[in-house]
Design an enzyme around this catalytic site. Structure first.
Site, PDB file in Angstrom:
ATOM      1  CB  CYS A   2      -0.870   0.027   1.248  1.00 18.15           C
ATOM      2  SG  CYS A   2      -1.905  -1.418   1.410  1.00 18.15           S
ATOM      3  NE  ARG A  29       4.248   1.827  -1.478  1.00 12.77           N
ATOM      4  CZ  ARG A  29       5.320   1.093  -1.293  1.00 12.77           C
ATOM      5  NH1 ARG A  29       6.342   1.217  -2.104  1.00 12.77           N
ATOM      6  NH2 ARG A  29       5.383   0.224  -0.311  1.00 12.77           N
ATOM      7  CD1 TRP A  78      -2.862  -4.554  -4.860  1.00  6.72           C
ATOM      8  CD2 TRP A  78      -1.859  -5.780  -3.280  1.00  6.72           C
ATOM      9  NE1 TRP A  78      -2.612  -5.794  -5.385  1.00  6.72           N
ATOM     10  CE2 TRP A  78      -2.005  -6.568  -4.447  1.00  6.72           C
ATOM     11  CE3 TRP A  78      -1.252  -6.349  -2.166  1.00  6.72           C
ATOM     12  CZ2 TRP A  78      -1.568  -7.885  -4.513  1.00  6.72           C
ATOM     13  CZ3 TRP A  78      -0.819  -7.658  -2.231  1.00  6.72           C
ATOM     14  CH2 TRP A  78      -0.974  -8.408  -3.395  1.00  6.72           C
ATOM     15  CG  ASN A 104       2.893  -1.019   3.010  1.00  8.63           C
ATOM     16  OD1 ASN A 104       2.260  -1.940   2.508  1.00  8.63           O
ATOM     17  ND2 ASN A 104       4.105  -0.689   2.607  1.00  8.63           N
ATOM     18  N   GLY A 105       1.236  -3.380   5.208  1.00  8.78           N
ATOM     19  CA  GLY A 105       1.757  -4.640   5.738  1.00  8.78           C
ATOM     20  C   GLY A 105       0.629  -5.535   6.195  1.00  8.78           C
ATOM     21  CD  GLU A 473      10.718  -8.905 -18.269  1.00  5.64           C
ATOM     22  OE1 GLU A 473      10.403  -9.795 -17.464  1.00  5.64           O
ATOM     23  OE2 GLU A 473      10.435  -7.711 -18.089  1.00  5.64           O
ATOM     24  CE  LYS A 477       7.511  -7.129 -18.145  1.00  5.13           C
ATOM     25  NZ  LYS A 477       7.936  -6.609 -16.912  1.00  5.13           N
ATOM     26  CD  GLU A 480       4.101  -8.029 -15.221  1.00  2.00           C
ATOM     27  OE1 GLU A 480       4.236  -8.119 -14.002  1.00  2.00           O
ATOM     28  OE2 GLU A 480       4.934  -7.436 -15.945  1.00  2.00           O
ATOM     29  CG  HIS A 496      10.916 -32.438 -25.365  1.00  2.00           C
ATOM     30  ND1 HIS A 496      11.397 -33.697 -25.648  1.00  2.00           N
ATOM     31  CD2 HIS A 496      11.917 -31.574 -25.655  1.00  2.00           C
ATOM     32  CE1 HIS A 496      12.650 -33.612 -26.057  1.00  2.00           C
ATOM     33  NE2 HIS A 496      12.987 -32.327 -26.082  1.00  2.00           N
ATOM     34  CE  LYS A 590       7.689  -0.467  -9.997  1.00  2.00           C
ATOM     35  NZ  LYS A 590       7.962  -0.989 -11.339  1.00  2.00           N
TER      36      LYS A 590
HETATM   37  O1  M6R Z   1      10.798  -5.084  -6.917  1.00  2.00           O
HETATM   38  P1  M6R Z   1      11.217  -6.409  -7.449  1.00  2.00           P
HETATM   39  O2  M6R Z   1      12.087  -6.287  -8.653  1.00  2.00           O
HETATM   40  O3  M6R Z   1      11.844  -7.282  -6.410  1.00  2.00           O
HETATM   41  O4  M6R Z   1       9.890  -7.113  -7.908  1.00  2.00           O
HETATM   42  C1  M6R Z   1       9.895  -8.438  -8.351  1.00  2.00           C
HETATM   43  C2  M6R Z   1       8.618  -8.784  -9.058  1.00  2.00           C
HETATM   44  O5  M6R Z   1       7.533  -8.687  -8.188  1.00  2.00           O
HETATM   45  C3  M6R Z   1       8.400  -7.874 -10.269  1.00  2.00           C
HETATM   46  O6  M6R Z   1       9.443  -7.972 -11.170  1.00  2.00           O
HETATM   47  C4  M6R Z   1       7.091  -8.262 -10.973  1.00  2.00           C
HETATM   48  O7  M6R Z   1       7.231  -9.493 -11.604  1.00  2.00           O
HETATM   49  C5  M6R Z   1       6.623  -7.178 -11.935  1.00  2.00           C
HETATM   50  N1  M6R Z   1       5.220  -7.303 -12.065  1.00  2.00           N
HETATM   51  C6  M6R Z   1       7.294  -7.250 -13.268  1.00  2.00           C
HETATM   52  O8  M6R Z   1       6.776  -6.404 -14.224  1.00  2.00           O
END
Ligand code: M6R
Length: 595
Positions: A2, A29, A78, A104-105, A473, A477, A480, A496, A590
């Site tokens: 958060c 966040r 969040w 936050n937590g 990756e 992308k 997400e 396979h 994030k």
């Molecule tokens: O802040 P971090 O790089 O440790 O975060 C790791 C993952 O949570 C972060 O890379 C996540 O996969 C993102 N959604 C990538 O776009």
């Protein structure tokens, strides 16, 4: 995760507006709901309480009707405990309405407190774990002063937490941290004081900051900020630092979304990554040459960077291991004081990464943090820090931090083989080439490709060796940013089993480089083509196997940078076309500060 934000001495007397604007900068966040609590300057006769406004939904276009005031706290949520409702949004009040808490937590032991508090007639209006904090303080303040009541309450919470508390009577804000980030800022000219989960929230006013450590608390009054040790209650010296971040870093700079801005910023951020950390990189190279075992860990995008690091090392003849940080613990027993644990993280606050790093540190490993955000928990626990210098990454989806981390690992590899200067030149050349390549012709081609994929349900991405982490990756992308199912495979895996999924016109991206893998990847491509797949090459060369080609710069082992950027841009344009919010994809935070 958060976002927390607070201001004391707001010079405009519109503290609620200031908090709202700050929360908008923290929206990455958490974006389920938001809320603000303020002590109004003019009190309505008979109403001796904080005024609170809370709403579900995104904060982007939100406005607040709260009255004027100079002190306020706010939160963007969040959800963890309790659904997304106005009642569950923060701040949460005690029974008197004079004390409000943002958090936050996760308070792991909140249920036992809640039962006790209910027995003592406290009235709860939400399902959250946070609300117990307000009532616990209310209970304790009957027997002690507010500051020690807050400290004591916070010390009793189990879990990773950060809180901010506003008190109506004394007009102070108290904040405490254990495991979740908090930073304070001071605007010395106007005597304004800020509290945030992250710097962008108040970058408009100041870049002079103190990052709180675990076990620290601050008391912010109209006359200043004091730092305390939570356990002893003793005052500590604030450690102010001035960051080189500018206001523009936290603005969209004419781009419609932060994500697009950050993708384009890679033309500069990759080179910047090559200008810093030389001393530390050379020091690490020495350790690795002395026989330290390198283990790369990270989560999500950072875990793909970790995997790419392993391939970079292997290409240079150096052995290493890599794990998703969340899968590292079974292998911890092989960690010792001859292990160099390279932890990769944009935020430096990812719970899984922190847990693995702490455990490895206990076993004597040297912890290296390859981080982007400054002042993070990971940075502070690391023995060697390689900040990658990409600047604030606001979009939830990681792009520029990833490529800056990738460049850093590449440089480390070259340093181990005594080719650091050569590596630096190659990274600089890459940045120059990207500047030319990321031109309107390419962008139009990607927009057309995105349009042609808009109604697809599945796409597949294959790559070999260094292009394998690149495919992972690339696919992440797309998933997400556009919610389109994209699956990545090592090209060799195809035959396979996965090949059963390929039918006529199934979109298949083939990520390739002009290297020793070329022939093999083209053989795998032929297998896809023979099953009717629509083959979209992402490569620096043409091939009859490709139905379409998105041409990327031919840069040897750095070709993957261009190949990945294609995935970032396609994800962005697909997201726009499919009605997703590219900066704030659904369900994501994030940085994932919970296990
Ligand atoms: O802040 P971090 O790089 O440790 O975060 C790791 C993952 O949570 C972060 O890379 C996540 O996969 C993102 N959604 C990538 O776009």
């Amino acid at each position: 995760m958060c976002g927390i934000f607070a201001v004391v001495n707001d010079k405009t007397n519109h503290a609620a507006q200031t908090v709202l604007a700050g929360l908008k900068k923290l929206e990455y966040r958490g974006y389920d709901s938001w809320g603000i609590a303020i002590k109004p300057t003019s009190l309505t006769p008979g109403v001796q309480k904080l005024q609170v406004e809370k709403h579900i939904g995104k904060i982007g276009e939100a406005k607040t009707n709260l009255p004027e005031g100079t002190i306020a706290i706010g939160h963007t949520r969040w959800a963890t405990h309790g659904g997304v409702t106005d009642e569950n949004a923060h701040p949460h009040l005690d029974c008197s309405g004079k004390l409000a808490v943002i958090h936050n937590g996760i308070v792991e032991n909140y249920l036992e407190f809640k039962e006790e508090l209910i027995k003592k007639d406290h009235q709860f209006s939400s399902e959250t774990d946070t609300e117990v904090i307000a009532h616990l303080i209310e209970e304790k303040v009957k027997h002690q002063n507010l500051v020690s009541a807050v400290f004591k309450t916070f010390n009793d919470l189990v879990g990773s937490n950060a809180i901010g508390v506003i008190d109506f009577e004394s007009e102070i804000i108290i904040a405490a941290r254990n495991g979740s980030p908090l930073v304070i800022g001071v605007d010395e000219i106007n005597h304004q004081y800020f509290l945030g989960s992250d710097v962008p929230a108040f970058l408009k006013y100041t870049n002079k900051v103190h990052f709180l450590d675990d076990g620290e608390a601050v008391v912010i009054t109209k006359t200043g900020i004091k730092l305390f040790d939570l356990k002893t209650g003793k005052e500590k010296k604030l450690n102010w630092q001035t960051l080189d971040w500018k206001l523009e870093d936290a603005e969209k700079a004419g781009f419609p979304h932060f994500l697009l801005k950050e993708i384009h910023e890679q033309k500069e951020t990759i080179t910047k990554a090559a200008l810093i950390n030389e001393k530390e990189i050379l020091e690490m190279a020495k350790l690795i040459r002395q026989g330290y075992k390198t283990v790369f860990i990270g989560c999500g995008t950072a875990s793909y960077c970790a995997l790419a690091g392993k391939y970079f090392f292997a290409n240079a003849g150096i052995t290493s291991e890599n794990y998703g940080a969340y899968e590292y613990l079974p292998f911890l027993k092989f960690t010792n004081n001859k292990t160099l644990l390279i932890t990769i993280s944009q935020s430096g606050e990812t719970a899984d990464t922190l847990i693995a790093s702490k455990a490895a540190k206990k076993r004597g490993a040297i912890i290296v943090a390859v981080v982007n955000a400054r002042g993070s928990t990971l940075e502070r626990m690391a023995d060697i820090v390689l900040p990658v210098g990409a600047g604030p990454e606001i979009a939830v989806v990681s792009t520029k931090a990833f490529t800056a981390q990738l460049a850093t690992l590449y440089l480390l590899t070259t340093a181990i083989t005594n080719k650091y200067d050569e590596g630096k030149n190659k990274i600089n050349k890459l940045a120059d080439v990207l500047k030319d390549w990321l031109n309107p012709v390419l962008i139009n081609q990607l927009i057309d490709t995105a349009k042609s994929l808009m109604k697809e349900e599945h796409i597949y991405v294959i790559g070999k060796h260094l292009n394998y982490p690149a495919t992972l990756e690339f696919a992440l992308k797309i998933k997400e940013t556009s919610y389109l199912h994209a699956e990545a495979f090592a090209a060799g895996e195809l035959k396979h089993g996965v090949i059963t999924l390929i039918q006529k016109n199934t979109p298949c991206f083939v990520l390739a480089s002009n290297d020793e893998t070329k022939n093999e990847i083209l053989s795998s491509t032929a297998e896809l083509k023979a099953r009717g797949g629509r083959i979209i090459g992402v490569a620096p060369f043409e091939s009859p196997e490709f139905d379409e080609l998105i041409k990327t710069p031919d840069l040897g082992d750095l070709t993957i940078f261009g190949n990945i950027i294609v995935g970032q841009l396609l994800g962005y344009y697909l997201g726009i076309g499919r009605g997703a919010d590219p900066d704030k994809p659904r369900n994501l935070a994030k940085s994932v500060t919970v296990k």
